[in-house]
Design a protein around this motif. Structure first.
Motif, PDB file in Angstrom:
ATOM      1  N   PRO A 150       0.843  -1.201   0.000  1.00 56.24           N
ATOM      2  CA  PRO A 150       0.000   0.000   0.000  1.00 56.24           C
ATOM      3  C   PRO A 150       0.880   1.253   0.000  1.00 56.24           C
ATOM      4  O   PRO A 150       1.879   1.315   0.725  1.00 56.24           O
ATOM      5  CB  PRO A 150      -0.784  -0.132   1.306  1.00 56.24           C
ATOM      6  N   GLU A 151       0.560   2.197  -0.857  1.00 49.62           N
ATOM      7  CA  GLU A 151       1.339   3.421  -1.054  1.00 49.62           C
ATOM      8  C   GLU A 151       2.728   3.140  -1.606  1.00 49.62           C
ATOM      9  O   GLU A 151       3.614   4.003  -1.574  1.00 49.62           O
ATOM     10  CB  GLU A 151       1.423   4.247   0.236  1.00 49.62           C
ATOM     11  N   GLY A 152       2.935   1.927  -2.121  1.00 49.79           N
ATOM     12  CA  GLY A 152       4.196   1.624  -2.785  1.00 49.79           C
ATOM     13  C   GLY A 152       4.362   2.460  -4.037  1.00 49.79           C
ATOM     14  O   GLY A 152       3.397   3.014  -4.577  1.00 49.79           O
ATOM     15  N   GLN A 153       5.596   2.558  -4.503  1.00 48.31           N
ATOM     16  CA  GLN A 153       5.896   3.401  -5.656  1.00 48.31           C
ATOM     17  C   GLN A 153       6.436   2.562  -6.805  1.00 48.31           C
ATOM     18  O   GLN A 153       6.974   1.474  -6.602  1.00 48.31           O
ATOM     19  CB  GLN A 153       6.910   4.476  -5.268  1.00 48.31           C
ATOM     20  N   MET A 154       6.279   3.105  -8.007  1.00 45.17           N
ATOM     21  CA  MET A 154       6.887   2.470  -9.168  1.00 45.17           C
ATOM     22  C   MET A 154       7.635   3.513  -9.983  1.00 45.17           C
ATOM     23  O   MET A 154       7.211   4.668 -10.078  1.00 45.17           O
ATOM     24  CB  MET A 154       5.843   1.769 -10.035  1.00 45.17           C
ATOM     25  N   VAL A 155       8.765   3.107 -10.507  1.00 45.84           N
ATOM     26  CA  VAL A 155       9.530   3.902 -11.468  1.00 45.84           C
ATOM     27  C   VAL A 155       9.498   3.120 -12.766  1.00 45.84           C
ATOM     28  O   VAL A 155       9.957   1.977 -12.826  1.00 45.84           O
ATOM     29  CB  VAL A 155      10.974   4.129 -10.997  1.00 45.84           C
ATOM     30  N   ILE A 156       8.904   3.718 -13.796  1.00 46.28           N
ATOM     31  CA  ILE A 156       8.713   3.011 -15.059  1.00 46.28           C
ATOM     32  C   ILE A 156       9.229   3.871 -16.204  1.00 46.28           C
ATOM     33  O   ILE A 156       9.043   5.085 -16.212  1.00 46.28           O
ATOM     34  CB  ILE A 156       7.231   2.636 -15.254  1.00 46.28           C
ATOM     35  N   ALA A 157       9.903   3.223 -17.135  1.00 41.38           N
ATOM     36  CA  ALA A 157      10.394   3.893 -18.337  1.00 41.38           C
ATOM     37  C   ALA A 157       9.921   3.113 -19.549  1.00 41.38           C
ATOM     38  O   ALA A 157       9.994   1.882 -19.584  1.00 41.38           O
ATOM     39  CB  ALA A 157      11.917   3.982 -18.328  1.00 41.38           C
ATOM     40  N   THR A 158       9.418   3.843 -20.527  1.00 42.16           N
ATOM     41  CA  THR A 158       8.980   3.242 -21.790  1.00 42.16           C
ATOM     42  C   THR A 158       9.535   4.075 -22.939  1.00 42.16           C
ATOM     43  O   THR A 158       9.967   5.220 -22.740  1.00 42.16           O
ATOM     44  CB  THR A 158       7.447   3.224 -21.905  1.00 42.16           C
ATOM     45  N   PHE A 159       9.501   3.534 -24.132  1.00 47.69           N
ATOM     46  CA  PHE A 159       9.810   4.363 -25.286  1.00 47.69           C
ATOM     47  C   PHE A 159       8.789   5.488 -25.383  1.00 47.69           C
ATOM     48  O   PHE A 159       7.587   5.286 -25.176  1.00 47.69           O
ATOM     49  CB  PHE A 159       9.804   3.541 -26.569  1.00 47.69           C
ATOM     50  N   ALA A 160       9.279   6.687 -25.661  1.00 49.95           N
ATOM     51  CA  ALA A 160       8.416   7.853 -25.809  1.00 49.95           C
ATOM     52  C   ALA A 160       7.679   7.800 -27.144  1.00 49.95           C
ATOM     53  O   ALA A 160       7.959   6.948 -28.000  1.00 49.95           O
ATOM     54  CB  ALA A 160       9.256   9.123 -25.710  1.00 49.95           C
ATOM     55  N   GLU A 161       6.745   8.722 -27.328  1.00 50.13           N
ATOM     56  CA  GLU A 161       5.958   8.750 -28.563  1.00 50.13           C
ATOM     57  C   GLU A 161       6.837   8.920 -29.797  1.00 50.13           C
ATOM     58  O   GLU A 161       6.474   8.474 -30.891  1.00 50.13           O
ATOM     59  CB  GLU A 161       4.927   9.874 -28.494  1.00 50.13           C
ATOM     60  N   ASP A 162       7.986   9.561 -29.637  1.00 48.11           N
ATOM     61  CA  ASP A 162       8.925   9.713 -30.748  1.00 48.11           C
ATOM     62  C   ASP A 162      10.100   8.753 -30.628  1.00 48.11           C
ATOM     63  O   ASP A 162      11.145   8.955 -31.225  1.00 48.11           O
ATOM     64  CB  ASP A 162       9.421  11.160 -30.846  1.00 48.11           C
ATOM     65  N   GLY A 163       9.918   7.693 -29.852  1.00 47.12           N
ATOM     66  CA  GLY A 163      10.940   6.666 -29.725  1.00 47.12           C
ATOM     67  C   GLY A 163      10.837   5.641 -30.831  1.00 47.12           C
ATOM     68  O   GLY A 163       9.991   5.746 -31.730  1.00 47.12           O
ATOM     69  N   PRO A 164      11.669   4.613 -30.788  1.00 43.72           N
ATOM     70  CA  PRO A 164      11.658   3.589 -31.840  1.00 43.72           C
ATOM     71  C   PRO A 164      10.368   2.781 -31.819  1.00 43.72           C
ATOM     72  O   PRO A 164       9.705   2.640 -30.785  1.00 43.72           O
ATOM     73  CB  PRO A 164      12.870   2.711 -31.495  1.00 43.72           C
ATOM     74  N   GLU A 165      10.006   2.247 -32.970  1.00 41.43           N
ATOM     75  CA  GLU A 165       8.806   1.427 -33.094  1.00 41.43           C
ATOM     76  C   GLU A 165       9.098  -0.054 -32.857  1.00 41.43           C
ATOM     77  O   GLU A 165       8.173  -0.844 -32.658  1.00 41.43           O
ATOM     78  CB  GLU A 165       8.186   1.620 -34.477  1.00 41.43           C
ATOM     79  N   HIS A 166      10.382  -0.411 -32.881  1.00 37.91           N
ATOM     80  CA  HIS A 166      10.800  -1.789 -32.641  1.00 37.91           C
ATOM     81  C   HIS A 166      12.062  -1.791 -31.785  1.00 37.91           C
ATOM     82  O   HIS A 166      12.843  -0.838 -31.812  1.00 37.91           O
ATOM     83  CB  HIS A 166      11.079  -2.528 -33.956  1.00 37.91           C
ATOM     84  N   CYS A 167      12.242  -2.871 -31.027  1.00 36.23           N
ATOM     85  CA  CYS A 167      13.470  -3.060 -30.250  1.00 36.23           C
ATOM     86  C   CYS A 167      13.739  -4.556 -30.175  1.00 36.23           C
ATOM     87  O   CYS A 167      12.805  -5.344 -29.960  1.00 36.23           O
ATOM     88  CB  CYS A 167      13.316  -2.466 -28.853  1.00 36.23           C
ATOM     89  N   SER A 168      14.973  -4.943 -30.365  1.00 38.07           N
ATOM     90  CA  SER A 168      15.356  -6.353 -30.341  1.00 38.07           C
ATOM     91  C   SER A 168      14.497  -7.180 -31.299  1.00 38.07           C
ATOM     92  O   SER A 168      14.181  -8.332 -31.023  1.00 38.07           O
ATOM     93  CB  SER A 168      15.255  -6.913 -28.912  1.00 38.07           C
ATOM     94  N   GLY A 169      14.105  -6.556 -32.413  1.00 38.70           N
ATOM     95  CA  GLY A 169      13.325  -7.267 -33.413  1.00 38.70           C
ATOM     96  C   GLY A 169      11.857  -7.416 -33.092  1.00 38.70           C
ATOM     97  O   GLY A 169      11.126  -8.091 -33.821  1.00 38.70           O
ATOM     98  N   LEU A 170      11.389  -6.770 -32.025  1.00 39.42           N
ATOM     99  CA  LEU A 170       9.996  -6.883 -31.599  1.00 39.42           C
ATOM    100  C   LEU A 170       9.301  -5.533 -31.686  1.00 39.42           C
ATOM    101  O   LEU A 170       9.920  -4.483 -31.449  1.00 39.42           O
ATOM    102  CB  LEU A 170       9.924  -7.380 -30.150  1.00 39.42           C
ATOM    103  N   PRO A 171       8.001  -5.509 -31.968  1.00 38.25           N
ATOM    104  CA  PRO A 171       7.245  -4.249 -31.926  1.00 38.25           C
ATOM    105  C   PRO A 171       7.099  -3.773 -30.490  1.00 38.25           C
ATOM    106  O   PRO A 171       7.087  -4.588 -29.551  1.00 38.25           O
ATOM    107  CB  PRO A 171       5.891  -4.636 -32.527  1.00 38.25           C
ATOM    108  N   VAL A 172       7.004  -2.470 -30.310  1.00 41.64           N
ATOM    109  CA  VAL A 172       6.830  -1.899 -28.977  1.00 41.64           C
ATOM    110  C   VAL A 172       5.670  -0.903 -28.989  1.00 41.64           C
ATOM    111  O   VAL A 172       5.271  -0.406 -30.043  1.00 41.64           O
ATOM    112  CB  VAL A 172       8.114  -1.190 -28.477  1.00 41.64           C
TER     113      VAL A 172
END
Length: 206
Positions: free
Chosen positions: A140-162
């Motif tokens: 409860p009240e735990g936190q998360m730090v999350i990073a994702t590709f931004a809207e202008d980031g790559p559309e694929h990584c390691s051969g996979l769609p993102v």
């Protein structure tokens, strides 16, 4: 992608490339570390790095004195590389080989860090499974730090769609159970010299 195929993909990625040659490699994950510091947690608070692979984040957290650290990754090869790099210090970390979508935690965490997983979940059902795991795992009240590709980031990584996210669209997917505390962008330079734009957010469970 099936769970078996997903595991095979990431085992192959780590078995065939050096840890510092993969596109997501960071010598020091400064943005993640800053947000973890901003969370203001005591050093004994339980933290988990989801999709941590061979990331050097765990090295930095150990150096700072964090004493309850877990790293989860679908690839045993990735975790083996991290353990080899850390040597005797690896015994101070709980290493978990699992697919986060099926992960049943043995305890709950004060902070969940993910720089490597969520943007690969392009299927809504997989995102729902991820969020179920997150809810099971966070205190409860735990936190998360999350990073994702931004809207202008790559559309694929390691051969996979993102999937790519702004702060607003990331908040919308995570839902009302999490409130945004802070956010930023990062331009990550890959070992090959390419630029990748990331969205970072720190959120608190409400």
């Amino acid at each position: 992608m099936s769970d078996i195929t997903r595991k095979q993909h990431w085992e192959h990625a780590y078995e065939t490339k050096a840890s510092d040659a993969v596109s997501w490699y960071q010598r020091r994950p400064d943005v993640s570390l800053t947000m973890i510091h901003d969370a203001g947690l005591p050093l004994e608070a339980p933290l988990i790095d989801v999709g941590g692979g061979a990331s050097t984040l765990i090295d930095a957290l150990l150096d700072e004195g964090h004493s309850d650290l877990s790293v989860l990754d679908i690839s045993s090869a990735a975790l083996s590389k991290a353990q080899e790099r850390l040597g005797p210090m690896a015994s101070h970390v709980d290493w978990i080989v699992a697919d986060v979508l099926d992960f049943t935690p043995s305890k709950r965490y004060a902070l969940w860090h993910d720089r490597a997983v969520f943007h690969f979940l392009v299927d809504a059902h997989d995102r729902a499974r991820y969020l179920e795991t997150l809810q099971r795992s966070l205190l409860p009240e735990g936190q998360m730090v999350i990073a994702t590709f931004a809207e202008d980031g790559p559309e694929h990584c390691s051969g996979l769609p993102v999937a790519r996210y702004s702060v607003a669209s990331l908040q919308a997917v995570l839902g009302a159970a999490f409130e945004l505390v802070e956010s930023t962008r990062e331009t990550h330079l890959t070992p090959g010299g390419a630029e990748q734009h990331f969205t970072y957010a720190r959120l608190r469970r409400v």
